[in-house]
Scaffold this active site. Structure first.
Site, PDB file in Angstrom:
ATOM      1  N   ASP A 193       7.340  -6.087  19.535  1.00  0.00           N
ATOM      2  CA  ASP A 193       7.779  -6.383  20.974  1.00  0.00           C
ATOM      3  C   ASP A 193       8.295  -4.733  21.584  1.00  0.00           C
ATOM      4  O   ASP A 193       8.046  -4.447  22.765  1.00  0.00           O
ATOM      5  CB  ASP A 193       9.293  -6.909  20.887  1.00  0.00           C
ATOM      6  CG  ASP A 193      10.248  -6.378  19.675  1.00  0.00           C
ATOM      7  OD1 ASP A 193       9.504  -6.347  18.879  1.00  0.00           O
ATOM      8  OD2 ASP A 193      11.749  -6.691  19.758  1.00  0.00           O
ATOM      9  N   ASP A 196      10.304   2.186  18.858  1.00  0.00           N
ATOM     10  CA  ASP A 196      11.206   3.161  18.815  1.00  0.00           C
ATOM     11  C   ASP A 196      11.104   4.466  17.997  1.00  0.00           C
ATOM     12  O   ASP A 196      10.216   5.167  18.390  1.00  0.00           O
ATOM     13  CB  ASP A 196      12.448   2.050  18.619  1.00  0.00           C
ATOM     14  CG  ASP A 196      13.871   2.881  18.912  1.00  0.00           C
ATOM     15  OD1 ASP A 196      14.362   3.809  18.283  1.00  0.00           O
ATOM     16  OD2 ASP A 196      14.276   2.461  19.861  1.00  0.00           O
ATOM     17  N   THR A 197      11.503   4.252  16.757  1.00  0.00           N
ATOM     18  CA  THR A 197      11.309   5.393  16.146  1.00  0.00           C
ATOM     19  C   THR A 197       9.915   5.435  15.412  1.00  0.00           C
ATOM     20  O   THR A 197       9.303   6.352  14.946  1.00  0.00           O
ATOM     21  CB  THR A 197      12.296   5.338  14.775  1.00  0.00           C
ATOM     22  OG1 THR A 197      11.933   4.207  13.685  1.00  0.00           O
ATOM     23  CG2 THR A 197      13.643   5.249  14.982  1.00  0.00           C
ATOM     24  N   LEU A 201       6.260  -0.151  12.954  1.00  0.00           N
ATOM     25  CA  LEU A 201       4.787  -0.176  13.202  1.00  0.00           C
ATOM     26  C   LEU A 201       3.933   0.700  12.133  1.00  0.00           C
ATOM     27  O   LEU A 201       2.828   0.145  11.768  1.00  0.00           O
ATOM     28  CB  LEU A 201       4.557   0.224  14.489  1.00  0.00           C
ATOM     29  CG  LEU A 201       3.408  -0.340  15.472  1.00  0.00           C
ATOM     30  CD1 LEU A 201       3.859  -1.877  15.449  1.00  0.00           C
ATOM     31  CD2 LEU A 201       3.192   0.255  16.694  1.00  0.00           C
TER      32      LEU A 201
HETATM   33  O1  PRP Z   1      10.259   1.509  16.012  1.00  0.00           O
HETATM   34  P1  PRP Z   1      11.563   0.976  15.087  1.00  0.00           P
HETATM   35  O2  PRP Z   1      12.600   2.065  15.033  1.00  0.00           O
HETATM   36  O3  PRP Z   1      11.071   0.843  13.648  1.00  0.00           O
HETATM   37  O4  PRP Z   1      12.255  -0.060  15.824  1.00  0.00           O
HETATM   38  C1  PRP Z   1      11.214  -1.200  16.551  1.00  0.00           C
HETATM   39  C2  PRP Z   1      11.765  -2.291  15.693  1.00  0.00           C
HETATM   40  O5  PRP Z   1      13.144  -2.565  15.991  1.00  0.00           O
HETATM   41  C3  PRP Z   1      13.394  -4.028  16.166  1.00  0.00           C
HETATM   42  O6  PRP Z   1      13.352  -4.986  15.084  1.00  0.00           O
HETATM   43  P2  PRP Z   1      14.801  -5.284  14.400  1.00  0.00           P
HETATM   44  O7  PRP Z   1      15.032  -4.488  13.343  1.00  0.00           O
HETATM   45  O8  PRP Z   1      15.883  -5.315  15.248  1.00  0.00           O
HETATM   46  O9  PRP Z   1      14.485  -6.951  13.886  1.00  0.00           O
HETATM   47  P3  PRP Z   1      14.080  -8.042  14.954  1.00  0.00           P
HETATM   48  O10 PRP Z   1      12.677  -8.230  15.440  1.00  0.00           O
HETATM   49  O11 PRP Z   1      14.370  -9.337  13.835  1.00  0.00           O
HETATM   50  O12 PRP Z   1      15.202  -8.258  16.115  1.00  0.00           O
HETATM   51  C4  PRP Z   1      11.894  -4.415  16.859  1.00  0.00           C
HETATM   52  O13 PRP Z   1      11.706  -5.769  16.960  1.00  0.00           O
HETATM   53  C5  PRP Z   1      10.984  -3.651  16.022  1.00  0.00           C
HETATM   54  O14 PRP Z   1      10.079  -4.392  15.324  1.00  0.00           O
HETATM   55  N1  GUN Z   2      17.466  -5.127  21.004  1.00  0.00           N
HETATM   56  C1  GUN Z   2      16.851  -3.809  21.003  1.00  0.00           C
HETATM   57  N2  GUN Z   2      16.363  -3.559  19.993  1.00  0.00           N
HETATM   58  C2  GUN Z   2      16.039  -2.228  19.659  1.00  0.00           C
HETATM   59  N3  GUN Z   2      15.270  -1.561  18.770  1.00  0.00           N
HETATM   60  C3  GUN Z   2      14.771  -0.479  18.982  1.00  0.00           C
HETATM   61  N4  GUN Z   2      15.192  -0.206  20.253  1.00  0.00           N
HETATM   62  C4  GUN Z   2      15.831  -1.414  20.858  1.00  0.00           C
HETATM   63  C5  GUN Z   2      16.283  -1.756  22.025  1.00  0.00           C
HETATM   64  O1  GUN Z   2      16.212  -1.190  23.114  1.00  0.00           O
HETATM   65  N5  GUN Z   2      16.728  -2.913  22.108  1.00  0.00           N
END
Ligand code: PRP
Ligand code: GUN
Length: 269
Positions: A193, A196-197, A201
């Site tokens: 979805d 971010d960092t 991925l």
């Molecule tokens: O690029 P990154 O810093 O690794 O962050 C991205 C990940 O963070 C969120 O998952 P989260 O850990 O919130 O779990 P979730 O998908 O179960 O909500 C999102 O769904 C990505 O998989």
């Molecule tokens: N809910 C949520 N989770 C994240 N994980 C990394 N970035 C985000 C964000 O903007 N929103």
């Protein structure tokens, strides 16, 4: 429940130490020195059954609010005899405002365009691996959009989580469920979805390649390039966004808002 140990973390507690002291006192367990110790003590040493009522004040606790709550949530997942009542969430909901960033229609149109791009770059049959939980809505829409473009993906899910209990993100991502069956020699599309960092991925892509995938193409619906700490760019991106906190369309804020049909950004009121 008889012999229930109950602890109320009320809004008056304004530091991590105060929360730890309250837990130790009311649950009759050792005083945790840090978040890791909190997790260890509550999962192994505190006698159950336990009930923790979380009424903490987000503004008073700052970053520790999320960290401590995450640790408690993790313990609650581990222990059948623990109940965590999050009463702060309801109050917070009133404090936050979710503004539409991308409407349902904008998301649907972009998902179809992504499917078209994927169809042009992948064979008709391939393995699509969606990352739970956040990508569950995106994956569900994407596979149907792919069908309209003539693709016939095999669908798998992986659940991953950043390692730890709410301490500083250690950069360690662990697989917590659903490792796909054999992907030896297969063309894989990894779907998330939000990027971010980049840790999630990068880690999962490498894991799929280590498990024999012939190719692992990556697709993220949202990308926040300004937050990257690991060098990885998704092969396909839906929307590039600034460093705003987004929710909806599968993406949560403390497990809320996943149900929203649009992508919103959270703004404190
Ligand atoms: O690029 P990154 O810093 O690794 O962050 C991205 C990940 O963070 C969120 O998952 P989260 O850990 O919130 O779990 P979730 O998908 O179960 O909500 C999102 O769904 C990505 O998989
Ligand atoms: N809910 C949520 N989770 C994240 N994980 C990394 N970035 C985000 C964000 O903007 N929103």
């Amino acid at each position: 429940m008889s012999g229930l140990a109950r602890c109320v973390i009320d809004a008056g507690l304004a530091s991590r130490e105060a929360v730890f002291a309250r837990l130790a006192e009311q649950l009759d367990c050792p005083l945790p020195a840090n978040l890791d110790a909190l997790y260890d003590i509550l999962s192994r040493e505190a006698a159950g059954p336990l009930e923790i009522v979380w009424r903490a004040d987000r503004r008073a606790l700052g970053e520790d609010f999320e960290r401590i709550l995450a640790a408690l949530q993790e313990v609650a997942l581990e222990r059948d005899d623990m109940r965590l009542l999050d009463e702060a969430a309801e109050r917070d909901e009133m404090d936050e405002q979710v503004k539409v960033l991308f409407s349902e229609q904008e998301v649907a149109a972009r998902v179809q365009e992504l499917a078209r791009e994927i169809a042009a770059r992948m064979p008709r049959e391939f393995t699509l691996v969606g990352l739970l939980k956040g990508a569950f809505v995106f994956t569900a829409d994407l596979v149907r959009a792919l069908d309209r473009e003539g693709c016939r993906p095999r669908v798998e899910f992986l659940q991953v989580s950043s390692y730890g209990t709410g301490t500083e993100s250690s950069g360690r991502v662990k697989v917590i469920g659903g490792m796909p069956g054999s992907i030896e020699g297969q063309e894989v599309l990894l779907v998330d979805d939000i990027q971010d960092t980049g840790r999630t991925l990068a880690f999962t892509r490498q894991m799929l390649l280590d498990n024999g995938a012939a190719r692992a193409m990556t697709c993220a619906l949202l990308d926040k390039p300004s937050r990257r700490v690991v060098e990885i760019e998704p092969d396909l991106t839906g929307f590039v966004i600034d460093d705003v906190f987004v929710v909806g369309y599968g993406i949560d804020y403390a497990e809320r808002y996943r149900h929203l049909p649009f992508i919103g950004k959270v703004e404190a009121s």
